[in-house]
Design an enzyme around this catalytic site. Sequence first.
Site, PDB file in Angstrom:
ATOM      1  N   GLY A  79       0.792  -1.230   0.000  1.00  0.00           N
ATOM      2  CA  GLY A  79       0.000   0.000   0.000  1.00  0.00           C
ATOM      3  C   GLY A  79       0.820   1.273   0.000  1.00  0.00           C
ATOM      4  O   GLY A  79       0.372   2.302   0.527  1.00  0.00           O
ATOM      5  N   SER A  80       1.990   1.256  -0.629  1.00  0.00           N
ATOM      6  CA  SER A  80       2.796   2.489  -0.630  1.00  0.00           C
ATOM      7  C   SER A  80       2.130   3.573  -1.484  1.00  0.00           C
ATOM      8  O   SER A  80       2.207   4.763  -1.151  1.00  0.00           O
ATOM      9  CB  SER A  80       4.221   2.218  -1.090  1.00  0.00           C
ATOM     10  OG  SER A  80       4.248   1.776  -2.422  1.00  0.00           O
TER      11      SER A  80
ATOM     12  N   MET B 243      -4.301  -7.169  -6.651  1.00  0.00           N
ATOM     13  CA  MET B 243      -3.760  -8.186  -7.568  1.00  0.00           C
ATOM     14  C   MET B 243      -4.819  -9.228  -7.931  1.00  0.00           C
ATOM     15  O   MET B 243      -4.539 -10.425  -7.996  1.00  0.00           O
ATOM     16  CB  MET B 243      -2.514  -8.825  -6.961  1.00  0.00           C
ATOM     17  CG  MET B 243      -1.410  -7.815  -6.671  1.00  0.00           C
ATOM     18  SD  MET B 243      -0.957  -6.755  -8.067  1.00  0.00           S
ATOM     19  CE  MET B 243       0.063  -7.884  -8.999  1.00  0.00           C
TER      20      MET B 243
ATOM     21  N   HIS C 246      -0.514   0.929 -12.797  1.00  0.00           N
ATOM     22  CA  HIS C 246       0.192  -0.243 -13.331  1.00  0.00           C
ATOM     23  C   HIS C 246       1.670   0.093 -13.518  1.00  0.00           C
ATOM     24  O   HIS C 246       1.999   1.149 -14.070  1.00  0.00           O
ATOM     25  CB  HIS C 246      -0.425  -0.672 -14.663  1.00  0.00           C
ATOM     26  CG  HIS C 246       0.172  -1.936 -15.188  1.00  0.00           C
ATOM     27  ND1 HIS C 246      -0.089  -3.162 -14.622  1.00  0.00           N
ATOM     28  CD2 HIS C 246       1.055  -2.156 -16.190  1.00  0.00           C
ATOM     29  CE1 HIS C 246       0.601  -4.094 -15.271  1.00  0.00           C
ATOM     30  NE2 HIS C 246       1.296  -3.509 -16.219  1.00  0.00           N
TER      31      HIS C 246
ATOM     32  N   ASP D 107      -5.788  -4.565 -18.166  1.00  0.00           N
ATOM     33  CA  ASP D 107      -4.972  -3.362 -18.362  1.00  0.00           C
ATOM     34  C   ASP D 107      -5.107  -2.790 -19.769  1.00  0.00           C
ATOM     35  O   ASP D 107      -4.121  -2.322 -20.362  1.00  0.00           O
ATOM     36  CB  ASP D 107      -3.495  -3.664 -18.024  1.00  0.00           C
ATOM     37  CG  ASP D 107      -3.320  -4.084 -16.568  1.00  0.00           C
ATOM     38  OD1 ASP D 107      -4.031  -3.556 -15.710  1.00  0.00           O
ATOM     39  OD2 ASP D 107      -2.477  -4.955 -16.305  1.00  0.00           O
TER      40      ASP D 107
HETATM   41  C1  GAR Z   1       2.147  -1.051  -7.712  1.00  0.00           C
HETATM   42  O1  GAR Z   1       3.327  -0.946  -8.442  1.00  0.00           O
HETATM   43  C2  GAR Z   1       0.977  -1.281  -8.634  1.00  0.00           C
HETATM   44  O2  GAR Z   1       1.060  -0.606  -9.830  1.00  0.00           O
HETATM   45  C3  GAR Z   1       1.073  -2.754  -8.855  1.00  0.00           C
HETATM   46  O3  GAR Z   1       1.319  -3.265  -7.574  1.00  0.00           O
HETATM   47  C4  GAR Z   1       2.130  -2.322  -6.868  1.00  0.00           C
HETATM   48  C5  GAR Z   1       1.545  -2.100  -5.502  1.00  0.00           C
HETATM   49  O4  GAR Z   1       2.448  -1.429  -4.686  1.00  0.00           O
HETATM   50  N1  GAR Z   1      -0.114  -3.256  -9.456  1.00  0.00           N
HETATM   51  C6  GAR Z   1      -0.103  -4.174 -10.431  1.00  0.00           C
HETATM   52  O5  GAR Z   1       0.915  -4.703 -10.827  1.00  0.00           O
HETATM   53  C7  GAR Z   1      -1.456  -4.524 -10.977  1.00  0.00           C
HETATM   54  N2  GAR Z   1      -1.327  -5.251 -12.197  1.00  0.00           N
HETATM   55  P1  GAR Z   1       2.005  -0.863  -3.267  1.00  0.00           P
HETATM   56  O6  GAR Z   1       1.184  -1.956  -2.591  1.00  0.00           O
HETATM   57  O7  GAR Z   1       3.294  -0.605  -2.546  1.00  0.00           O
HETATM   58  O8  GAR Z   1       1.202   0.391  -3.505  1.00  0.00           O
END
Ligand code: GAR
Length: 195
Positions: free
Chosen positions: A12-13, A89, A108, A144
């Site tokens: 969740g950053s 995800m 993405h 996507d």
């Molecule tokens: C992010 O880079 C987001 O774009 C990606 O997961 C990461 C979550 O990071 N999403 C995908 O790849 C969806 N296909 P976070 O939990 O640190 O925000």
Amino acid sequence: MLTVAVLISGTGSNLRALLEAARHPDFRARVVVVGADREADGLAHAEEFGIPRFTVPWHQHESREAWGEELGRQLAVWNADLVVLSGLMRLLPAGLVAALSPRLINTHPAYLPEFPGAHGVRDALAAGVTETGASVIVVDDGVDTGPILAQERVPILDGDTEHTLHERIKPVERRLLIDVVQRIATGELSLTSAP
Ligand code: GAR
């Protein structure tokens, strides 16, 4: 004030960056709820910021549709103006996408339409390209494939691993996401007329 629901699976950053941006008085959006498909670490950010949170565990539902129906019920309680998929995800079932569309956006870690799907960073590295990127899109019923709202290139450096590259992409994603949410909130960006 634009109300926003954020759905996550991981750390969740990007969610945290949005929560921090929303503290600023000039930011025209507020996160009203955070949801997850598992006991995601990122739910702790919601707790810290005093934002309600819910979990609809993927593994406790017998089908994508059943999971999506419960997710839709939880989201309906909050009736947010915008739903942000920020590292969720899981693919949403078509019925929920249709119900939320077009006020449903996704971040993405690649320069779409390059490298869609769950492993955008890994796939870019495996392809041997010299640059990838970050994108914010409207969610449609493909993987996507929705209209692109913002995107930016990120170079791939010698010696990059999936982790180092993803950590360099994420700050770009955060900046794009915050900017897109603010532009939706101010009316500068209309989702109904997205290209
Ligand atoms: C992010 O880079 C987001 O774009 C990606 O997961 C990461 C979550 O990071 N999403 C995908 O790849 C969806 N296909 P976070 O939990 O640190 O925000």
